[in-house]
Design a protein around this motif. Structure first.
Motif, PDB file in Angstrom:
ATOM      1  N   UNK A 261      49.457  83.279  34.852  1.00 18.82           N
ATOM      2  CA  UNK A 261      49.661  83.283  35.956  1.00 18.82           C
ATOM      3  C   UNK A 261      49.261  81.861  36.783  1.00 18.82           C
ATOM      4  N   UNK A 262      47.963  81.260  35.832  1.00 21.32           N
ATOM      5  CA  UNK A 262      47.750  80.218  36.575  1.00 21.32           C
ATOM      6  C   UNK A 262      48.452  78.414  36.768  1.00 21.32           C
ATOM      7  N   UNK A 263      49.357  78.868  35.169  1.00 24.90           N
ATOM      8  CA  UNK A 263      50.428  77.552  35.421  1.00 24.90           C
ATOM      9  C   UNK A 263      51.486  78.560  36.613  1.00 24.90           C
ATOM     10  N   UNK A 288      37.707  63.172  38.821  1.00 21.66           N
ATOM     11  CA  UNK A 288      36.058  63.329  37.933  1.00 21.66           C
ATOM     12  C   UNK A 288      35.042  64.903  37.732  1.00 21.66           C
ATOM     13  N   UNK A 289      36.242  65.641  37.673  1.00 18.66           N
ATOM     14  CA  UNK A 289      35.649  66.944  38.013  1.00 18.66           C
ATOM     15  C   UNK A 289      35.261  67.055  36.692  1.00 18.66           C
ATOM     16  N   UNK A 290      33.667  68.455  36.448  1.00 21.75           N
ATOM     17  CA  UNK A 290      33.806  68.850  35.470  1.00 21.75           C
ATOM     18  C   UNK A 290      34.355  70.510  34.560  1.00 21.75           C
ATOM     19  N   UNK A 291      35.420  70.599  35.938  1.00 22.20           N
ATOM     20  CA  UNK A 291      35.889  71.974  35.444  1.00 22.20           C
ATOM     21  C   UNK A 291      36.984  72.181  34.505  1.00 22.20           C
ATOM     22  N   UNK A 292      36.855  73.231  33.739  1.00 22.62           N
ATOM     23  CA  UNK A 292      38.126  72.286  32.823  1.00 22.62           C
ATOM     24  C   UNK A 292      39.181  73.475  33.421  1.00 22.62           C
ATOM     25  N   UNK A 293      39.903  73.571  32.333  1.00 22.91           N
ATOM     26  CA  UNK A 293      40.908  75.232  32.735  1.00 22.91           C
ATOM     27  C   UNK A 293      41.078  76.233  31.663  1.00 22.91           C
TER      28      UNK A 293
END
Length: 500
Positions: A261-263, A288-293
């Motif tokens: 769904x994310x893709x 530089x985001x610290x969030x990963x998929x």
């Protein structure tokens, strides 16, 4: 032959020594009393043992009362240990005791002071921790396993979605959803309330999070969560056919669907849906985001599960309490009918002001979640050796705060097993206290608390003002150790008439 005898003797001495130190962990001070159970297995089986009471879980209650059994002669204890058959059955240790669950040493706390101390020292002396089996289920990068800045970052993400300002905007949609479902259920011969409310809340939450519409979806996302739930609180044996294995498979399938769904959303190239996926994709694209998929998907999984499963359990128990106590139902109905009478237009929707005025409803919700005790234990890990009331909590040991022991404490709550919403009259609850922790405590106080209360209050408003019902079957409570309704709770729902 002599060599064999010597070898056997050495083996016995080694096993005896190993079992002794398993049952008597080394400590710089004085450990709380308790039993570590069988080597490796510990007291896991006793912890997961099912019961059908609303009382404090027998595993905890039986150990809270003191007795002299832990003064057994050390030599006798060592003898029993050497044959690995000794369990301290029936022993009583007081409100703080040691044990071993799923291979880890744990301090169980039914002590309000220790519970408060654990929550107060979150991030300093303690940090969130759950057994490896739970981590496998919820994901190694789930919000419960993250700490420090990363946890605060994710918490703020969730508050943007389910904070007070967002909930004010969501209120009409929550009411419309509840009214539509109740209308649909009234046309059915019977309704199994736990399943029905879970479906309602899941669809609402999934739409808000990822714009998921079950009616137009090619796959049923919630089916995977049902498989997941069936083994969530079960003995952690990952073998085909076990509930735990089915749970892991349910998670695997749900995560695959969420990733797809994310893709799909990523491929939409900027077409906004104003949901959580939009926010996630925006964050992932920042430099530089610290969030990963992986973190985002684990967070999505936890939010979907936590939002519908716990709230549907609480709502089901709430309706059971109303069914069993006409006086409480009468008082709740009077409050909500007064809201309708005070409107200029009785057909207009609920306002935030009306929602905040539901004084008795909030007392009813507090009492419901106090007795529900949906979460049987809240786990933390000691970051360093800690002294408390003469006992030592070694570094690395887990501490399990036991909410049922707090919520059912007769020293705090008169007739604690009696459902009595009026006991909350004049009591302000903002966050957790030493005697109330239905939504956790400390820095990790549940960020979905307000969302849960909105859903429960709005559903109750629609239910008691427009419908009546009668229980048909089920409603039996089962804990293993979490709350379940093994036979469901089946009701017949009918629209109210003017004379009803």
């Amino acid at each position: 032959m002599l060599v064999l005898w010597i070898g056997a003797l050495v083996l016995i001495v080694y096993i005896t020594h190993w079992v002794y130190y398993w049952r008597n962990p080394r400590c710089n001070g004085k450990l709380p009393p308790g039993s570590m159970g069988f080597p490796l297995l510990g007291e896991t089986l006793q912890f997961f043992s099912p019961n059908t009471t609303n009382d404090i879980p027998p595993f905890v209650k039986e150990r809270m009362k003191r007795s002299i059994c832990f003064f057994l002669n050390d030599n006798l204890l060592l003898l029993f240990c050497s044959f690995s058959i000794f369990l301290v059955l029936g022993c009583r240790y007081g409100p703080v005791f040691k044990t071993s669950i799923v291979g880890r040493p744990v301090i169980v706390s039914a002590d309000p002071d220790l519970n408060h101390f654990v929550f107060l020292q979150e991030g300093q002396l303690f940090q969130s921790w759950y057994p490896d089996t739970f981590t496998e289920i919820f994901g190694r990068q789930n919000v419960g396993s993250l700490h420090g800045f990363m946890y605060k970052y994710l918490k703020n993400m969730v508050l943007n979605l389910f904070g007070p300002e967002s909930l004010k905007k969501m209120l009409p949609e929550v009411e419309r959803t509840a009214c539509r479902r109740l209308q649909r259920w009234s046309n059915e011969e019977t309704v199994e309330l736990k399943e029905a409310t879970a479906s309602m809340i899941f669809d609402l939450t999934a739409k808000k999070l990822i714009s998921y519409d079950q009616d137009n979806a090619t796959q049923n996302l919630r089916e995977n969560f049902v498989a997941f739930i069936q083994g969530l609180i079960s003995f952690p044996l990952d073998i085909p056919g076990t509930a735990y294995h089915k749970c892991l498979q349910g998670r695997k399938n749900a995560m695959k669907m969420l990733k797809n769904l994310l893709n799909e959303r990523r491929a939409m190239q900027g077409k906004s849906r104003n949901d959580f996926f939009d926010f996630v994709l925006e964050e992932l694209q920042k430099e530089g985001t610290i969030l990963t998929e992986a973190i985002a998907l684990d967070l999505m999984f936890v939010l979907l599960f936590a939002s519908f499963e716990t709230t549907s359990l609480a709502l089901t128990l709430a309706i059971k309490f109303l069914s069993d106590d006409p006086s409480v139902l009468k008082k709740l109905r009077e409050e909500h009918e007064a809201i309708l009478r005070n409107r200029e237009d009785t057909d207009s929707g609920l306002t935030w002001k009306e929602y905040k005025s539901m004084t008795y409803t909030f007392q009813f919700i507090n009492e419901t979640v106090r007795l529900a005790n949906i979460v049987p234990g809240i786990f933390r890990k000691a970051l360093r050796e800690i002294q408390f009331k003469g006992y030592t909590i070694p570094a690395g040991w887990a501490v399990m705060v036991c909410p049922p022991a707090v919520h059912l404490n007769p020293a705090k709550y008169q007739d604690p097993l009696t459902f009595n919403p009026s006991r909350w009259e004049g009591v302000e609850i903002n966050g957790a206290t030493k005697s109330f922790m239905a939504f956790g405590g400390g820095l990790r106080f549940c960020v979905g608390t307000d969302f849960t209360k909105v859903q429960m209050a709005v559903f109750l408003h629609c239910l008691v003002t427009k419908y009546r019902w009668e229980p048909i079957k089920g409603g039996n409570v089962f804990r293993s150790p979490g709350l379940q309704f093994p036979d469901g709770f089946h009701i017949r729902l009918m629209e109210k008439t003017r004379t009803a």
